[in-house]
Design a protein around this motif. Structure first.
Motif, short mmCIF file in Angstrom:
data_model
loop_
_atom_site.label_atom_id
_atom_site.label_comp_id
_atom_site.label_asym_id
_atom_site.label_seq_id
_atom_site.Cartn_x
_atom_site.Cartn_y
_atom_site.Cartn_z
N UNK A 105 -28.52 48.94 -11.01
CA UNK A 105 -27.43 48.55 -11.89
C UNK A 105 -27.57 47.05 -12.09
N UNK A 106 -27.74 46.62 -13.32
CA UNK A 106 -27.96 45.21 -13.60
C UNK A 106 -26.68 44.61 -14.14
N UNK A 107 -26.06 43.70 -13.38
CA UNK A 107 -24.87 43.05 -13.89
C UNK A 107 -25.26 42.12 -15.03
N UNK A 108 -24.33 41.86 -15.92
CA UNK A 108 -24.64 40.93 -17.00
C UNK A 108 -24.84 39.55 -16.40
N UNK A 109 -25.68 38.75 -17.05
CA UNK A 109 -25.94 37.42 -16.52
C UNK A 109 -24.69 36.57 -16.47
N UNK A 110 -23.69 36.92 -17.24
CA UNK A 110 -22.44 36.15 -17.22
C UNK A 110 -21.73 36.30 -15.88
N UNK A 111 -21.94 37.39 -15.14
CA UNK A 111 -21.26 37.60 -13.86
C UNK A 111 -22.11 37.19 -12.67
N UNK A 112 -23.34 36.71 -12.91
CA UNK A 112 -24.24 36.34 -11.83
C UNK A 112 -24.36 34.83 -11.78
N UNK A 113 -24.24 34.28 -10.57
CA UNK A 113 -24.40 32.85 -10.40
C UNK A 113 -25.90 32.54 -10.40
N UNK A 114 -26.39 31.98 -11.49
CA UNK A 114 -27.81 31.70 -11.61
C UNK A 114 -28.11 30.21 -11.53
N UNK A 115 -27.14 29.41 -11.07
CA UNK A 115 -27.38 27.97 -10.94
C UNK A 115 -28.58 27.73 -10.04
N UNK A 116 -29.52 26.97 -10.59
CA UNK A 116 -30.69 26.62 -9.80
C UNK A 116 -31.77 27.68 -9.74
N UNK A 117 -31.56 28.82 -10.37
CA UNK A 117 -32.56 29.88 -10.35
C UNK A 117 -33.24 29.91 -11.71
N UNK A 118 -34.57 29.86 -11.69
CA UNK A 118 -35.36 29.99 -12.91
C UNK A 118 -35.51 31.50 -13.14
N UNK A 119 -34.71 32.04 -14.06
CA UNK A 119 -34.69 33.50 -14.26
C UNK A 119 -36.04 34.04 -14.70
N UNK A 120 -36.78 33.29 -15.53
CA UNK A 120 -38.11 33.75 -15.95
C UNK A 120 -39.03 33.87 -14.74
N UNK A 121 -38.97 32.90 -13.83
CA UNK A 121 -39.80 32.91 -12.63
C UNK A 121 -39.38 34.07 -11.71
N UNK A 122 -38.06 34.32 -11.61
CA UNK A 122 -37.56 35.42 -10.78
C UNK A 122 -38.04 36.76 -11.35
N UNK A 123 -37.96 36.90 -12.67
CA UNK A 123 -38.42 38.14 -13.32
C UNK A 123 -39.92 38.31 -13.08
N UNK A 124 -40.68 37.23 -13.17
CA UNK A 124 -42.12 37.32 -12.92
C UNK A 124 -42.40 37.76 -11.48
N UNK A 125 -41.67 37.18 -10.51
CA UNK A 125 -41.85 37.56 -9.11
C UNK A 125 -41.53 39.03 -8.89
N UNK A 126 -40.44 39.50 -9.49
CA UNK A 126 -40.06 40.90 -9.36
C UNK A 126 -41.10 41.81 -10.01
N UNK A 127 -41.59 41.40 -11.17
CA UNK A 127 -42.61 42.19 -11.88
C UNK A 127 -43.89 42.28 -11.07
#
Length: 174
Positions: A105-127
């Motif tokens: 279940x993927x929460x919307x990015x509006x409800x996730x605290x992403x301060x300081x997280x490079x989401x593209x890099x996180x997605x790449x790591x997960x991939x």
């Protein structure tokens, strides 16, 4: 279930075999020795369990199988407790086979605290982790997988060209 086993002349005559059967994909239930290949245990070890009806395995072998399948090592080794640490997934009947993993279940990015997280890099790591697990037909417990994704994320943030280091990390972690 039993017709498949009877065709292969394999009965689920021990509790250990019944627990292993629960961890197999549909294909592995038809060809049980492919399970040994996927989880990377010796065919002779698996032969003793599956064909000769061993009722126990070494704790190290149980740990290796548990790590590859995401089940609780005590449940696999001795039949103690529940197969998965999170009893909610077992109670909901979620299939833990590689080809039928539940979609998170993927929460919307509006409800996730992403301060300081490079989401593209996180997605790449997960991939990277998901692709490795898929290519090698492996599974990991969610907690271990999350730790691995974070470690790869950290490595990518420090050195985006860390491909060989990541490959080595995956081999040791999985």
């Amino acid at each position: 279930m039993s017709s498949e086993l009877n065709e292969n002349n394999m009965e689920l005559d021990t509790p250990l075999k019944k627990r292993l059967y629960q961890l197999m994909t549909d294909e592995e239930k038809r060809q049980p020795f492919s399970f040994a290949t996927r989880i990377d245990i010796g065919k002779s070890t698996f032969h003793n369990i599956w064909t000769k009806g061993s009722t126990s395995i070494h704790r190290g072998t149980a740990k290796k199988i548990a790590d590859a399948t995401g089940v609780d090592v005590d449940w696999l080794h001795k039949g103690i407790g529940e197969p998965y640490k999170s009893s909610d997934t077992a109670e909901k009947g979620i299939d833990h086979n590689v080809e039928s993993q539940p979609q998170p279940v993927t929460p919307s990015l509006a409800t996730v605290d992403t301060d300081g997280i490079d989401m593209q890099m996180m997605i790449e790591a997960l991939t990277i982790v998901d692709n490795y697990l898929s290519e090698h037909q492996k599974r990991m417990a969610p907690e271990r997988k999350a730790e691995l994704v974070v470690a790869i994320y950290d490595l990518l943030c420090k050195s985006p060209e860390a491909g060989s280091t990541i490959a080595t990390m995956l081999k040791f972690a999985v």
